[in-house]
Design a protein around this motif. Sequence first.
Motif, PDB file in Angstrom:
ATOM      1  N   ILE A 507     -10.899  -0.444  -0.195  1.00  0.00           N
ATOM      2  CA  ILE A 507     -10.215  -1.733  -0.380  1.00  0.00           C
ATOM      3  C   ILE A 507     -11.224  -2.879  -0.342  1.00  0.00           C
ATOM      4  N   ALA A 508     -12.165  -2.802   0.615  1.00  0.00           N
ATOM      5  CA  ALA A 508     -13.172  -3.866   0.731  1.00  0.00           C
ATOM      6  C   ALA A 508     -14.017  -3.970  -0.538  1.00  0.00           C
ATOM      7  N   ASP A 509     -14.385  -2.815  -1.118  1.00  0.00           N
ATOM      8  CA  ASP A 509     -15.170  -2.836  -2.357  1.00  0.00           C
ATOM      9  C   ASP A 509     -14.403  -3.542  -3.479  1.00  0.00           C
ATOM     10  N   ILE A 510     -13.104  -3.276  -3.585  1.00  0.00           N
ATOM     11  CA  ILE A 510     -12.298  -3.913  -4.632  1.00  0.00           C
ATOM     12  C   ILE A 510     -12.186  -5.420  -4.373  1.00  0.00           C
ATOM     13  N   LEU A 511     -12.013  -5.798  -3.115  1.00  0.00           N
ATOM     14  CA  LEU A 511     -11.965  -7.231  -2.799  1.00  0.00           C
ATOM     15  C   LEU A 511     -13.257  -7.928  -3.219  1.00  0.00           C
ATOM     16  N   LEU A 550      -4.262  -6.003  -6.443  1.00  0.00           N
ATOM     17  CA  LEU A 550      -3.199  -5.013  -6.231  1.00  0.00           C
ATOM     18  C   LEU A 550      -3.188  -3.971  -7.337  1.00  0.00           C
ATOM     19  N   GLU A 551      -3.433  -4.405  -8.581  1.00  0.00           N
ATOM     20  CA  GLU A 551      -3.446  -3.456  -9.694  1.00  0.00           C
ATOM     21  C   GLU A 551      -4.610  -2.472  -9.565  1.00  0.00           C
ATOM     22  N   ASP A 552      -5.791  -2.981  -9.191  1.00  0.00           N
ATOM     23  CA  ASP A 552      -6.938  -2.091  -9.017  1.00  0.00           C
ATOM     24  C   ASP A 552      -6.708  -1.113  -7.876  1.00  0.00           C
ATOM     25  N   ILE A 553      -6.125  -1.581  -6.781  1.00  0.00           N
ATOM     26  CA  ILE A 553      -5.855  -0.697  -5.636  1.00  0.00           C
ATOM     27  C   ILE A 553      -4.929   0.439  -6.071  1.00  0.00           C
ATOM     28  N   ALA A 554      -3.883   0.096  -6.823  1.00  0.00           N
ATOM     29  CA  ALA A 554      -2.913   1.110  -7.244  1.00  0.00           C
ATOM     30  C   ALA A 554      -3.477   2.043  -8.309  1.00  0.00           C
ATOM     31  N   ASP A 555      -4.420   1.540  -9.138  1.00  0.00           N
ATOM     32  CA  ASP A 555      -4.944   2.339 -10.252  1.00  0.00           C
ATOM     33  C   ASP A 555      -6.131   3.207  -9.865  1.00  0.00           C
ATOM     34  N   GLY A 601       9.943  -4.894  -1.082  1.00  0.00           N
ATOM     35  CA  GLY A 601       9.622  -3.632  -1.746  1.00  0.00           C
ATOM     36  C   GLY A 601       8.160  -3.288  -1.788  1.00  0.00           C
ATOM     37  N   ARG A 602       7.269  -4.167  -1.263  1.00  0.00           N
ATOM     38  CA  ARG A 602       5.831  -3.920  -1.203  1.00  0.00           C
ATOM     39  C   ARG A 602       5.189  -3.881  -2.602  1.00  0.00           C
ATOM     40  N   ASN A 603       3.854  -3.781  -2.593  1.00  0.00           N
ATOM     41  CA  ASN A 603       3.055  -3.727  -3.826  1.00  0.00           C
ATOM     42  C   ASN A 603       3.365  -4.936  -4.720  1.00  0.00           C
ATOM     43  N   ARG A 604       3.364  -6.098  -4.112  1.00  0.00           N
ATOM     44  CA  ARG A 604       3.648  -7.319  -4.865  1.00  0.00           C
ATOM     45  C   ARG A 604       3.053  -8.518  -4.139  1.00  0.00           C
TER      46      ARG A 604
END
Length: 613
Positions: A507-511, A550-555, A601-604
């Motif tokens: 997560i930190a890398d994506i941030l 959020l999109e990168d985390i999910a993908d 619903g999360r993820n938003r």
Amino acid sequence: MPQYLRYLLLFIGLLLVPNLSMAAHPHATPHCLSLDASDPARREALMNHVCFLSATPGTPGHSAESPVELPADIDWTPAGGHDLVFSHTDSVYWVRLNVWNSGDTRELWYLKLNYPLLDEVTFWRSGEQADQPLTTGDQYPFLSRGIDYRYFLFPVTLDAGESQTITLRIQSSGALNVPLSLETPAAAIAESNHLTLIHGLFYGALLVFAVFNLLLYFSSGTGYYFYNAFYMASLGLFLFAMGGFANQYFWPDSTGFANTSIPILMSVSCLAMTLFGRSFLEIPANAVADKVLKGLALTSTGLFIMAFLLPYNKSIVLSTTAALIIIGGLFIIGIIRWRQGYLPAKWYVMAWSGMLAGALIYSMAAFGYLADFLAREIFMQAAVGAQVILLNYAMVQRWRLLNRKLLNVEQNARTELELKVHERTAQLRSTMRELEKANRQLATLSLNDALTGLYNRRHLDNLLPELCAEARRTGHPLTIALLDADHFKAVNDSWGHEFGDQCLQHIADILRRHVKRPRDVAIRFGGEEFAILLPGTTSEGAFGVCQGILEDIADLPVLSDDGTPVTLTMSAGTATLLNGEDERELFRRADEALYLAKASGRNRTVHSEPEVS
């Protein structure tokens, strides 16, 4: 001195060097892309075309002795452009590479495996020029390689338009590092010549220093000269063996001894560095440090004996652990002696600081935790070279100190007292400067999260009031985003906290990739809670940043230890600073927005709208 203590935090327990196996199947694998060997750019991207198979005991791949024995529906894994490195297992590893020649003439290339400590490596070629497999490794005489080279070179000859499938099967009793490259003969020779120069300079300089110290010992009778020569010779021989040179030149027909020699020479190096440190630092007899070093010397002797009795995968763990303990112990004792006013210990500590970094990086590369083993080997040689220079300079300083003491003895009591007062004052000033520098560095380190490298809650508490004050003064917008990993407790419960830490680092890398502007700040302020400070950013801009994250985390799922992809999601809440609002109210609104995103619903991402009065 405290700045050197942070190096001690780099010590980690090293795992066994994993067995490496490579093999290719005679039939094309759909997701293993073919490599055009005549294209230099494609050869540079070799690992994009490599597939591998980890065959655990009891599976067909583990018992297979040739590619034809592998099941046709075997599930190969693409390397994805990364070097193949594996922690210790009992698996057999197969590697496949499909190559073809788009040129107009018959050409020769060499598939190079730049890691020498492998027990067994078998090489197959399919196609029109298929021949008998080549089996080599440390369990076979060195001449079984066919080419007199410390690493593994496998010839790949292709006619114009011809395709081949190359298969490697590797089985070893240690950690597994598989740095592969496909090179023309000219490139292989050029690289070999370049490395020969580097290694020649390194080992030649090490030998010269060792002989020089030995001559100083014979001329002066001073013990630490002998121990320094002993240390440099044993360390040089250890690196010589780790680099595959000893197996090539010293015991080419002693099958298996290439691995066994590593813990043997490591224990000898441990004994040598202990004896040198005890002598050079002038440890008082019967002091606690003296007893500790005597115990470490006896331990090194015991490990030398155990290296002949225990299997390699056991003795290498014991020897590596002992080496890390001894290096850390000598480092700490050197700092203590430095603090006690023993001036040569300063250079001794500096020498071991570089050695700590070099040894850690080199061992992590050798044990499969870092790629590019060859680059790490050169880095280790640079670290050892710097250490040797600093240690010899420390001995010069020690000699100067002794000479100064002899001169001081000849002076009267008053002059001696004045010199001592001056010396103590200079030491105190030096210590104060070093302490001030260390405090500044410690203050910097206290603002970073140790796990992810992001800023921590303390930095958030310090920076947010300043940014709020600046936004009120300039009228520019300031937006804060709070992000929280969804269902993270379930991840820890299902996969373990160590995997949870990997997810947080992911997560930190994506941030970091999304927080691009110089003044934007990414922060980890809780377990799985993160914050982003976005000065000069409106709510719309912050929404776009959060959605991208959020999109990168999910993908981008995180692979668990067994290869299972684990998909994460995050929820985000944002708030933009309002007129008359302070940092506490801004943070509270962002937190409420995050709570609403969770409840919805999360993820938003949810933005906190100003309250209507």
